[in-house]
Design a protein around this motif. Structure first.
Motif, PDB file in Angstrom:
ATOM      1  N   UNK A 132       0.848  -1.195   0.000  1.00  0.00           N
ATOM      2  CA  UNK A 132       0.000   0.000   0.000  1.00  0.00           C
ATOM      3  C   UNK A 132       0.880   1.240   0.000  1.00  0.00           C
ATOM      4  N   UNK A 133       0.672   2.158  -0.947  1.00  0.00           N
ATOM      5  CA  UNK A 133       1.506   3.371  -0.969  1.00  0.00           C
ATOM      6  C   UNK A 133       1.240   4.246   0.249  1.00  0.00           C
ATOM      7  N   UNK A 134       2.218   5.034   0.614  1.00  0.00           N
ATOM      8  CA  UNK A 134       2.057   5.971   1.727  1.00  0.00           C
ATOM      9  C   UNK A 134       1.136   7.100   1.273  1.00  0.00           C
ATOM     10  N   UNK A 135      -0.097   7.076   1.728  1.00  0.00           N
ATOM     11  CA  UNK A 135      -1.063   8.088   1.288  1.00  0.00           C
ATOM     12  C   UNK A 135      -1.712   8.830   2.451  1.00  0.00           C
ATOM     13  N   UNK A 136      -1.295   8.558   3.652  1.00  0.00           N
ATOM     14  CA  UNK A 136      -1.890   9.224   4.806  1.00  0.00           C
ATOM     15  C   UNK A 136      -1.600  10.719   4.781  1.00  0.00           C
ATOM     16  N   UNK A 137      -2.659  11.496   4.826  1.00  0.00           N
ATOM     17  CA  UNK A 137      -2.581  12.968   4.873  1.00  0.00           C
ATOM     18  C   UNK A 137      -1.932  13.564   3.610  1.00  0.00           C
ATOM     19  N   UNK A 138      -2.008  12.865   2.496  1.00  0.00           N
ATOM     20  CA  UNK A 138      -1.528  13.402   1.232  1.00  0.00           C
ATOM     21  C   UNK A 138      -2.742  13.679   0.332  1.00  0.00           C
ATOM     22  N   UNK A 139      -2.904  14.897  -0.175  1.00  0.00           N
ATOM     23  CA  UNK A 139      -4.028  15.163  -1.075  1.00  0.00           C
ATOM     24  C   UNK A 139      -4.020  14.203  -2.245  1.00  0.00           C
ATOM     25  N   UNK A 140      -5.156  13.572  -2.506  1.00  0.00           N
ATOM     26  CA  UNK A 140      -5.194  12.531  -3.516  1.00  0.00           C
ATOM     27  C   UNK A 140      -6.499  12.576  -4.306  1.00  0.00           C
ATOM     28  N   UNK A 141      -6.414  12.095  -5.538  1.00  0.00           N
ATOM     29  CA  UNK A 141      -7.582  11.859  -6.371  1.00  0.00           C
ATOM     30  C   UNK A 141      -7.580  10.386  -6.746  1.00  0.00           C
ATOM     31  N   UNK A 142      -8.769   9.761  -6.660  1.00  0.00           N
ATOM     32  CA  UNK A 142      -8.936   8.365  -7.011  1.00  0.00           C
ATOM     33  C   UNK A 142      -9.814   8.301  -8.267  1.00  0.00           C
ATOM     34  N   UNK A 143      -9.475   7.386  -9.186  1.00  0.00           N
ATOM     35  CA  UNK A 143     -10.260   7.232 -10.409  1.00  0.00           C
ATOM     36  C   UNK A 143     -10.531   5.749 -10.638  1.00  0.00           C
ATOM     37  N   UNK A 144     -11.792   5.433 -10.868  1.00  0.00           N
ATOM     38  CA  UNK A 144     -12.206   4.087 -11.263  1.00  0.00           C
ATOM     39  C   UNK A 144     -12.449   4.090 -12.760  1.00  0.00           C
ATOM     40  N   UNK A 145     -11.897   3.102 -13.453  1.00  0.00           N
ATOM     41  CA  UNK A 145     -12.084   3.028 -14.902  1.00  0.00           C
ATOM     42  C   UNK A 145     -12.142   1.591 -15.381  1.00  0.00           C
TER      43      UNK A 145
END
Length: 237
Positions: free
Chosen positions: A224-237
């Motif tokens: 799992x990438x380090x994503x805690x408290x990092x602004x992120x966008x998720x896309x389902x395709x």
């Protein structure tokens, strides 16, 4: 009396990025000419203009806020009144481009209704940057904002957007409060079909930006990438 012009002024998405690293030099002349700004957050806007090195002293500028607490009606009309009197204004969001997933749209709508000219300036949009780098469908996509917070409701939303992505071929974008990224990501891997493709785009336009797209079955095999408290966008395709 001629009306003023409403300029939509983008700013960096990340505090780690200097304004003129992501904004065209042509924006400077517009910013230098304005003394009235409609902003999502006064402190953030003042800091942005200061870092941009605009010509006018920051303390001589007028700032009025338009944020998630502002509702259409008299409050918005008061923001527009100086433009009707000939004063031009700049709209500044907290990050990225104004009026897209942003309350600035209220004052833009009011200006169109009053016949006031609206001019969007070029700058970074996290939504478009994520789509560009995803490898998913960029011809048809939808930004859906925040998913529900409660896990059962969020699960229904995830399944709905996955069905729509498969049925219509439309990329489905959404965001989460950065401190809830990990829980959302874990639920995505739990619920999505193995062959569904998922993009995670974090810290866009910042030095440490991270963007990857994989099938869900591949994500499940990865750390799992380090994503805690990092602004992120998720896309389902």
């Amino acid at each position: 009396m001629a009306c003023g012009t409403l300029y939509l002024i983008p700013c960096p998405i990340s505090d780690e990025t200097a304004p003129w690293e992501v904004l065209p030099a042509s924006n400077r002349a517009v910013m230098d000419a304005l003394d009235y700004f409609i902003v999502e957050n006064t402190r953030t806007a003042r800091r942005f203009l200061s870092r941009a090195g605009i010509a006018r002293p920051i303390d001589t500028l007028e700032f009025r806020e338009l944020n998630e607490h502002t509702t259409a009606g008299s409050a918005v009309e008061e923001l527009v009144q100086p433009l009707l009197e000939g004063c031009s204004a700049g709209v500044i969001s907290e990050a990225g481009v104004p009026a897209v997933a942003d309350p600035g749209a209220l004052v833009v709508e009011a200006c169109h209704r009053r016949g006031i000219r609206v001019v969007p300036l070029v700058g970074p949009s996290s939504i478009l940057l994520a789509v560009m780098a995803s490898g998913l469908n960029g011809q048809s996509f939808a930004f859906n904002g925040y998913l529900p917070v409660k896990p059962p409701e969020r699960a229904r939303a995830i399944r709905f957007f996955e069905r729509r992505a498969h049925a219509e071929g439309q990329s489905q974008l959404f965001i989460e409060a950065p401190y809830r990224n990990v829980k959302l990501f874990e639920q995505l891997l739990q619920l999505l079909a193995p062959q569904t493709r998922l993009t995670v785009a974090m810290d866009l336009s910042a030095p440490g930006q991270w963007i990857e797209t994989h099938a869900v079955e591949e994500w499940r095999r990865r750390q799992v990438p380090d994503m805690n408290r990092r602004p992120a966008i998720f896309i389902i395709g």
